[in-house]
Design a protein around this motif. Structure first.
Motif, PDB file in Angstrom:
ATOM      1  N   GLU A 262     -20.468  63.246  24.759  1.00 57.98           N
ATOM      2  CA  GLU A 262     -21.476  62.433  25.439  1.00 57.98           C
ATOM      3  C   GLU A 262     -21.149  60.957  25.244  1.00 57.98           C
ATOM      4  O   GLU A 262     -20.517  60.579  24.256  1.00 57.98           O
ATOM      5  N   PHE A 263     -21.589  60.154  26.201  1.00 55.57           N
ATOM      6  CA  PHE A 263     -21.437  58.715  26.081  1.00 55.57           C
ATOM      7  C   PHE A 263     -22.580  58.048  26.808  1.00 55.57           C
ATOM      8  O   PHE A 263     -23.296  58.687  27.589  1.00 55.57           O
ATOM      9  N   GLU A 264     -22.780  56.781  26.525  1.00 58.73           N
ATOM     10  CA  GLU A 264     -23.845  56.014  27.171  1.00 58.73           C
ATOM     11  C   GLU A 264     -23.254  54.763  27.803  1.00 58.73           C
ATOM     12  O   GLU A 264     -22.355  54.139  27.239  1.00 58.73           O
ATOM     13  N   LEU A 265     -23.794  54.417  28.952  1.00 59.23           N
ATOM     14  CA  LEU A 265     -23.485  53.155  29.605  1.00 59.23           C
ATOM     15  C   LEU A 265     -24.782  52.354  29.641  1.00 59.23           C
ATOM     16  O   LEU A 265     -25.815  52.855  30.083  1.00 59.23           O
ATOM     17  N   VAL A 266     -24.702  51.134  29.140  1.00 60.69           N
ATOM     18  CA  VAL A 266     -25.896  50.306  29.004  1.00 60.69           C
ATOM     19  C   VAL A 266     -25.692  49.005  29.780  1.00 60.69           C
ATOM     20  O   VAL A 266     -24.626  48.385  29.695  1.00 60.69           O
ATOM     21  N   LEU A 267     -26.712  48.614  30.506  1.00 62.77           N
ATOM     22  CA  LEU A 267     -26.754  47.305  31.160  1.00 62.77           C
ATOM     23  C   LEU A 267     -27.887  46.535  30.500  1.00 62.77           C
ATOM     24  O   LEU A 267     -29.045  46.966  30.554  1.00 62.77           O
ATOM     25  N   LYS A 268     -27.570  45.409  29.858  1.00 63.73           N
ATOM     26  CA  LYS A 268     -28.581  44.638  29.140  1.00 63.73           C
ATOM     27  C   LYS A 268     -28.617  43.219  29.670  1.00 63.73           C
ATOM     28  O   LYS A 268     -27.578  42.565  29.784  1.00 63.73           O
ATOM     29  N   ASN A 269     -29.818  42.746  29.976  1.00 60.26           N
ATOM     30  CA  ASN A 269     -29.979  41.386  30.466  1.00 60.26           C
ATOM     31  C   ASN A 269     -30.108  40.435  29.278  1.00 60.26           C
ATOM     32  O   ASN A 269     -31.122  40.418  28.593  1.00 60.26           O
ATOM     33  N   ASP A 270     -29.062  39.660  29.052  1.00 61.45           N
ATOM     34  CA  ASP A 270     -29.076  38.665  27.989  1.00 61.45           C
ATOM     35  C   ASP A 270     -29.321  37.258  28.528  1.00 61.45           C
ATOM     36  O   ASP A 270     -29.282  36.284  27.778  1.00 61.45           O
ATOM     37  N   SER A 271     -29.572  37.160  29.838  1.00 60.87           N
ATOM     38  CA  SER A 271     -29.825  35.843  30.429  1.00 60.87           C
ATOM     39  C   SER A 271     -31.312  35.494  30.299  1.00 60.87           C
ATOM     40  O   SER A 271     -32.136  36.335  29.939  1.00 60.87           O
ATOM     41  N   LEU A 272     -31.646  34.269  30.600  1.00 64.87           N
ATOM     42  CA  LEU A 272     -33.048  33.829  30.544  1.00 64.87           C
ATOM     43  C   LEU A 272     -33.821  34.225  31.789  1.00 64.87           C
ATOM     44  O   LEU A 272     -35.048  34.275  31.774  1.00 64.87           O
ATOM     45  N   ASP A 273     -33.114  34.505  32.881  1.00 58.94           N
ATOM     46  CA  ASP A 273     -33.752  34.822  34.150  1.00 58.94           C
ATOM     47  C   ASP A 273     -33.903  36.330  34.346  1.00 58.94           C
ATOM     48  O   ASP A 273     -33.204  37.125  33.731  1.00 58.94           O
ATOM     49  N   VAL A 274     -34.812  36.703  35.241  1.00 54.41           N
ATOM     50  CA  VAL A 274     -34.938  38.103  35.645  1.00 54.41           C
ATOM     51  C   VAL A 274     -33.717  38.448  36.484  1.00 54.41           C
ATOM     52  O   VAL A 274     -33.301  37.673  37.349  1.00 54.41           O
ATOM     53  N   THR A 275     -33.107  39.587  36.209  1.00 56.58           N
ATOM     54  CA  THR A 275     -31.899  40.020  36.907  1.00 56.58           C
ATOM     55  C   THR A 275     -32.219  41.222  37.779  1.00 56.58           C
ATOM     56  O   THR A 275     -32.869  42.161  37.327  1.00 56.58           O
ATOM     57  N   LYS A 276     -31.757  41.181  39.019  1.00 52.26           N
ATOM     58  CA  LYS A 276     -31.969  42.274  39.970  1.00 52.26           C
ATOM     59  C   LYS A 276     -30.706  43.134  40.029  1.00 52.26           C
ATOM     60  O   LYS A 276     -29.606  42.626  40.183  1.00 52.26           O
ATOM     61  N   LEU A 277     -30.881  44.465  39.908  1.00 55.90           N
ATOM     62  CA  LEU A 277     -29.777  45.408  40.015  1.00 55.90           C
ATOM     63  C   LEU A 277     -30.189  46.548  40.945  1.00 55.90           C
ATOM     64  O   LEU A 277     -31.268  47.109  40.795  1.00 55.90           O
ATOM     65  N   THR A 278     -29.319  46.885  41.880  1.00 54.49           N
ATOM     66  CA  THR A 278     -29.555  47.993  42.797  1.00 54.49           C
ATOM     67  C   THR A 278     -28.576  49.096  42.433  1.00 54.49           C
ATOM     68  O   THR A 278     -27.368  48.926  42.564  1.00 54.49           O
ATOM     69  N   ILE A 279     -29.115  50.224  41.946  1.00 56.19           N
ATOM     70  CA  ILE A 279     -28.282  51.303  41.416  1.00 56.19           C
ATOM     71  C   ILE A 279     -28.730  52.615  42.053  1.00 56.19           C
ATOM     72  O   ILE A 279     -29.923  52.872  42.213  1.00 56.19           O
ATOM     73  N   ASP A 280     -27.761  53.452  42.404  1.00 53.45           N
ATOM     74  CA  ASP A 280     -28.069  54.757  42.988  1.00 53.45           C
ATOM     75  C   ASP A 280     -28.832  55.610  41.977  1.00 53.45           C
ATOM     76  O   ASP A 280     -28.558  55.549  40.781  1.00 53.45           O
ATOM     77  N   LYS A 281     -29.788  56.412  42.467  1.00 53.95           N
ATOM     78  CA  LYS A 281     -30.529  57.311  41.577  1.00 53.95           C
ATOM     79  C   LYS A 281     -29.586  58.270  40.866  1.00 53.95           C
ATOM     80  O   LYS A 281     -29.828  58.668  39.736  1.00 53.95           O
ATOM     81  N   GLN A 282     -28.502  58.668  41.540  1.00 56.03           N
ATOM     82  CA  GLN A 282     -27.433  59.425  40.880  1.00 56.03           C
ATOM     83  C   GLN A 282     -26.428  58.368  40.438  1.00 56.03           C
ATOM     84  O   GLN A 282     -25.518  58.010  41.165  1.00 56.03           O
ATOM     85  N   VAL A 283     -26.611  57.864  39.227  1.00 57.52           N
ATOM     86  CA  VAL A 283     -25.906  56.677  38.758  1.00 57.52           C
ATOM     87  C   VAL A 283     -24.392  56.776  38.915  1.00 57.52           C
ATOM     88  O   VAL A 283     -23.713  55.760  39.111  1.00 57.52           O
ATOM     89  N   GLN A 284     -23.828  57.976  38.890  1.00 56.97           N
ATOM     90  CA  GLN A 284     -22.382  58.123  39.015  1.00 56.97           C
ATOM     91  C   GLN A 284     -21.865  57.586  40.346  1.00 56.97           C
ATOM     92  O   GLN A 284     -20.700  57.239  40.465  1.00 56.97           O
ATOM     93  N   LYS A 285     -22.729  57.511  41.375  1.00 55.55           N
ATOM     94  CA  LYS A 285     -22.314  56.947  42.660  1.00 55.55           C
ATOM     95  C   LYS A 285     -22.257  55.419  42.620  1.00 55.55           C
ATOM     96  O   LYS A 285     -21.708  54.795  43.513  1.00 55.55           O
TER      97      LYS A 285
END
Length: 179
Positions: A42-65
Motif C-alpha cells: 500500500e502507498f499514499e499520495l498526499v496533496l497538502k496546501n502549504d500556501s497562504l491562499d485557498v487552492t483549487k484542485l479538480t480531481i477525478d472521483k477515480q483518482v487514478q484517472k
C-alpha cells in the motif's frame, strides 16, 4: 478569419476562470522502502496546501484517472525499459476541492509487482489502467523510481505540467529471484 477570431476569443474567455494550482501544493508519496515480488503493498499520495491562499484542485472521483505514474526500473546501475500500453478509458467524473492553508487530500492505493510468466515482471496499481511490464532482470539489486505527476482537471492548454511531480525510489527483493 472572423471564425478564427471568434474561436480564439472563446478559448481565452474559457481559460480565464480560476484554474487548478498543483504548483503550490506539496506532493508527498508515502511508500515503504522495500517491496517484495508477488506481495501487494500500500502507498499514499498526499496533496497538502502549504500556501497562504485557498487552492483549487479538480480531481477525478477515480483518482487514478488524475494521475500519471512514471516508473523507472534500475538493475544495478542499468536503466531497464518497461513496456506500457496507453489507457483506453477517456471519461472523467471530476470533483472540485478547495484546500485552505494546512488542508490536505490523502489517497490510499494498492499495488503489486508480480512475477509475470516465466521471464517477466509486471507492476500493477489497483484501479490504474496502465501495467508496467519488463523482462526479468539479472542483477544484484533492483530499484524502482516510483514517481509521476498529477493531471489537473481544469488547467491551461499551455501548461506543460512541470513541477507537478512526486517521487520516491524503492528496493525490490525476492530471495534468489534476480540472480
Amino acid at each position: 478569419m472572423i471564425r478564427t477570431i471568434f474561436f480564439l476569443s472563446l478559448f481565452v474567455l474559457a481559460s480565464c476562470g480560476k484554474q487548478d494550482d498543483f504548483y503550490t501544493v506539496t506532493k508527498i508519496v508515502r511508500l515503504q522502502d522495500t517491496i517484495t515480488v508477488d506481495q501487494p503493498f500500500e502507498f499514499e499520495l498526499v496533496l497538502k496546501n502549504d500556501s497562504l491562499d485557498v487552492t483549487k484542485l479538480t480531481i477525478d472521483k477515480q483518482v487514478q484517472k488524475s494521475l500519471f505514474f512514471n516508473l523507472f526500473f534500475r538493475c544495478d546501475e542499468e536503466l531497464l525499459r518497461s513496456e506500457v500500453k496507453n489507457p483506453t478509458s477517456k471519461g472523467h467524473n471530476y470533483e472540485v476541492h478547495y484546500l485552505s492553508k494546512g488542508d490536505s487530500l490523502t489517497y490510499k492505493m494498492r499495488a503489486v509487482l508480480r512475477a509475470f510468466s516465466v521471464d517477466s515482471l509486471a507492476l500493477e496499481i489497483e484501479g490504474y489502467e496502465r501495467v508496467y511490464r519488463l523482462k526479468k532482470p539479472k542483477c544484484r539489486e533492483l530499484k524502482v523510481s516510483f514517481g509521476g505527476m498529477w493531471l489537473p482537471g481544469n488547467s491551461s492548454l499551455f501548461d506543460a505540467m512541470e513541477g507537478y511531480g512526486f517521487g520516491r525510489t524503492i528496493m525490490v527483493e525476492q530471495e534468489g529471484y534476480f540472480r
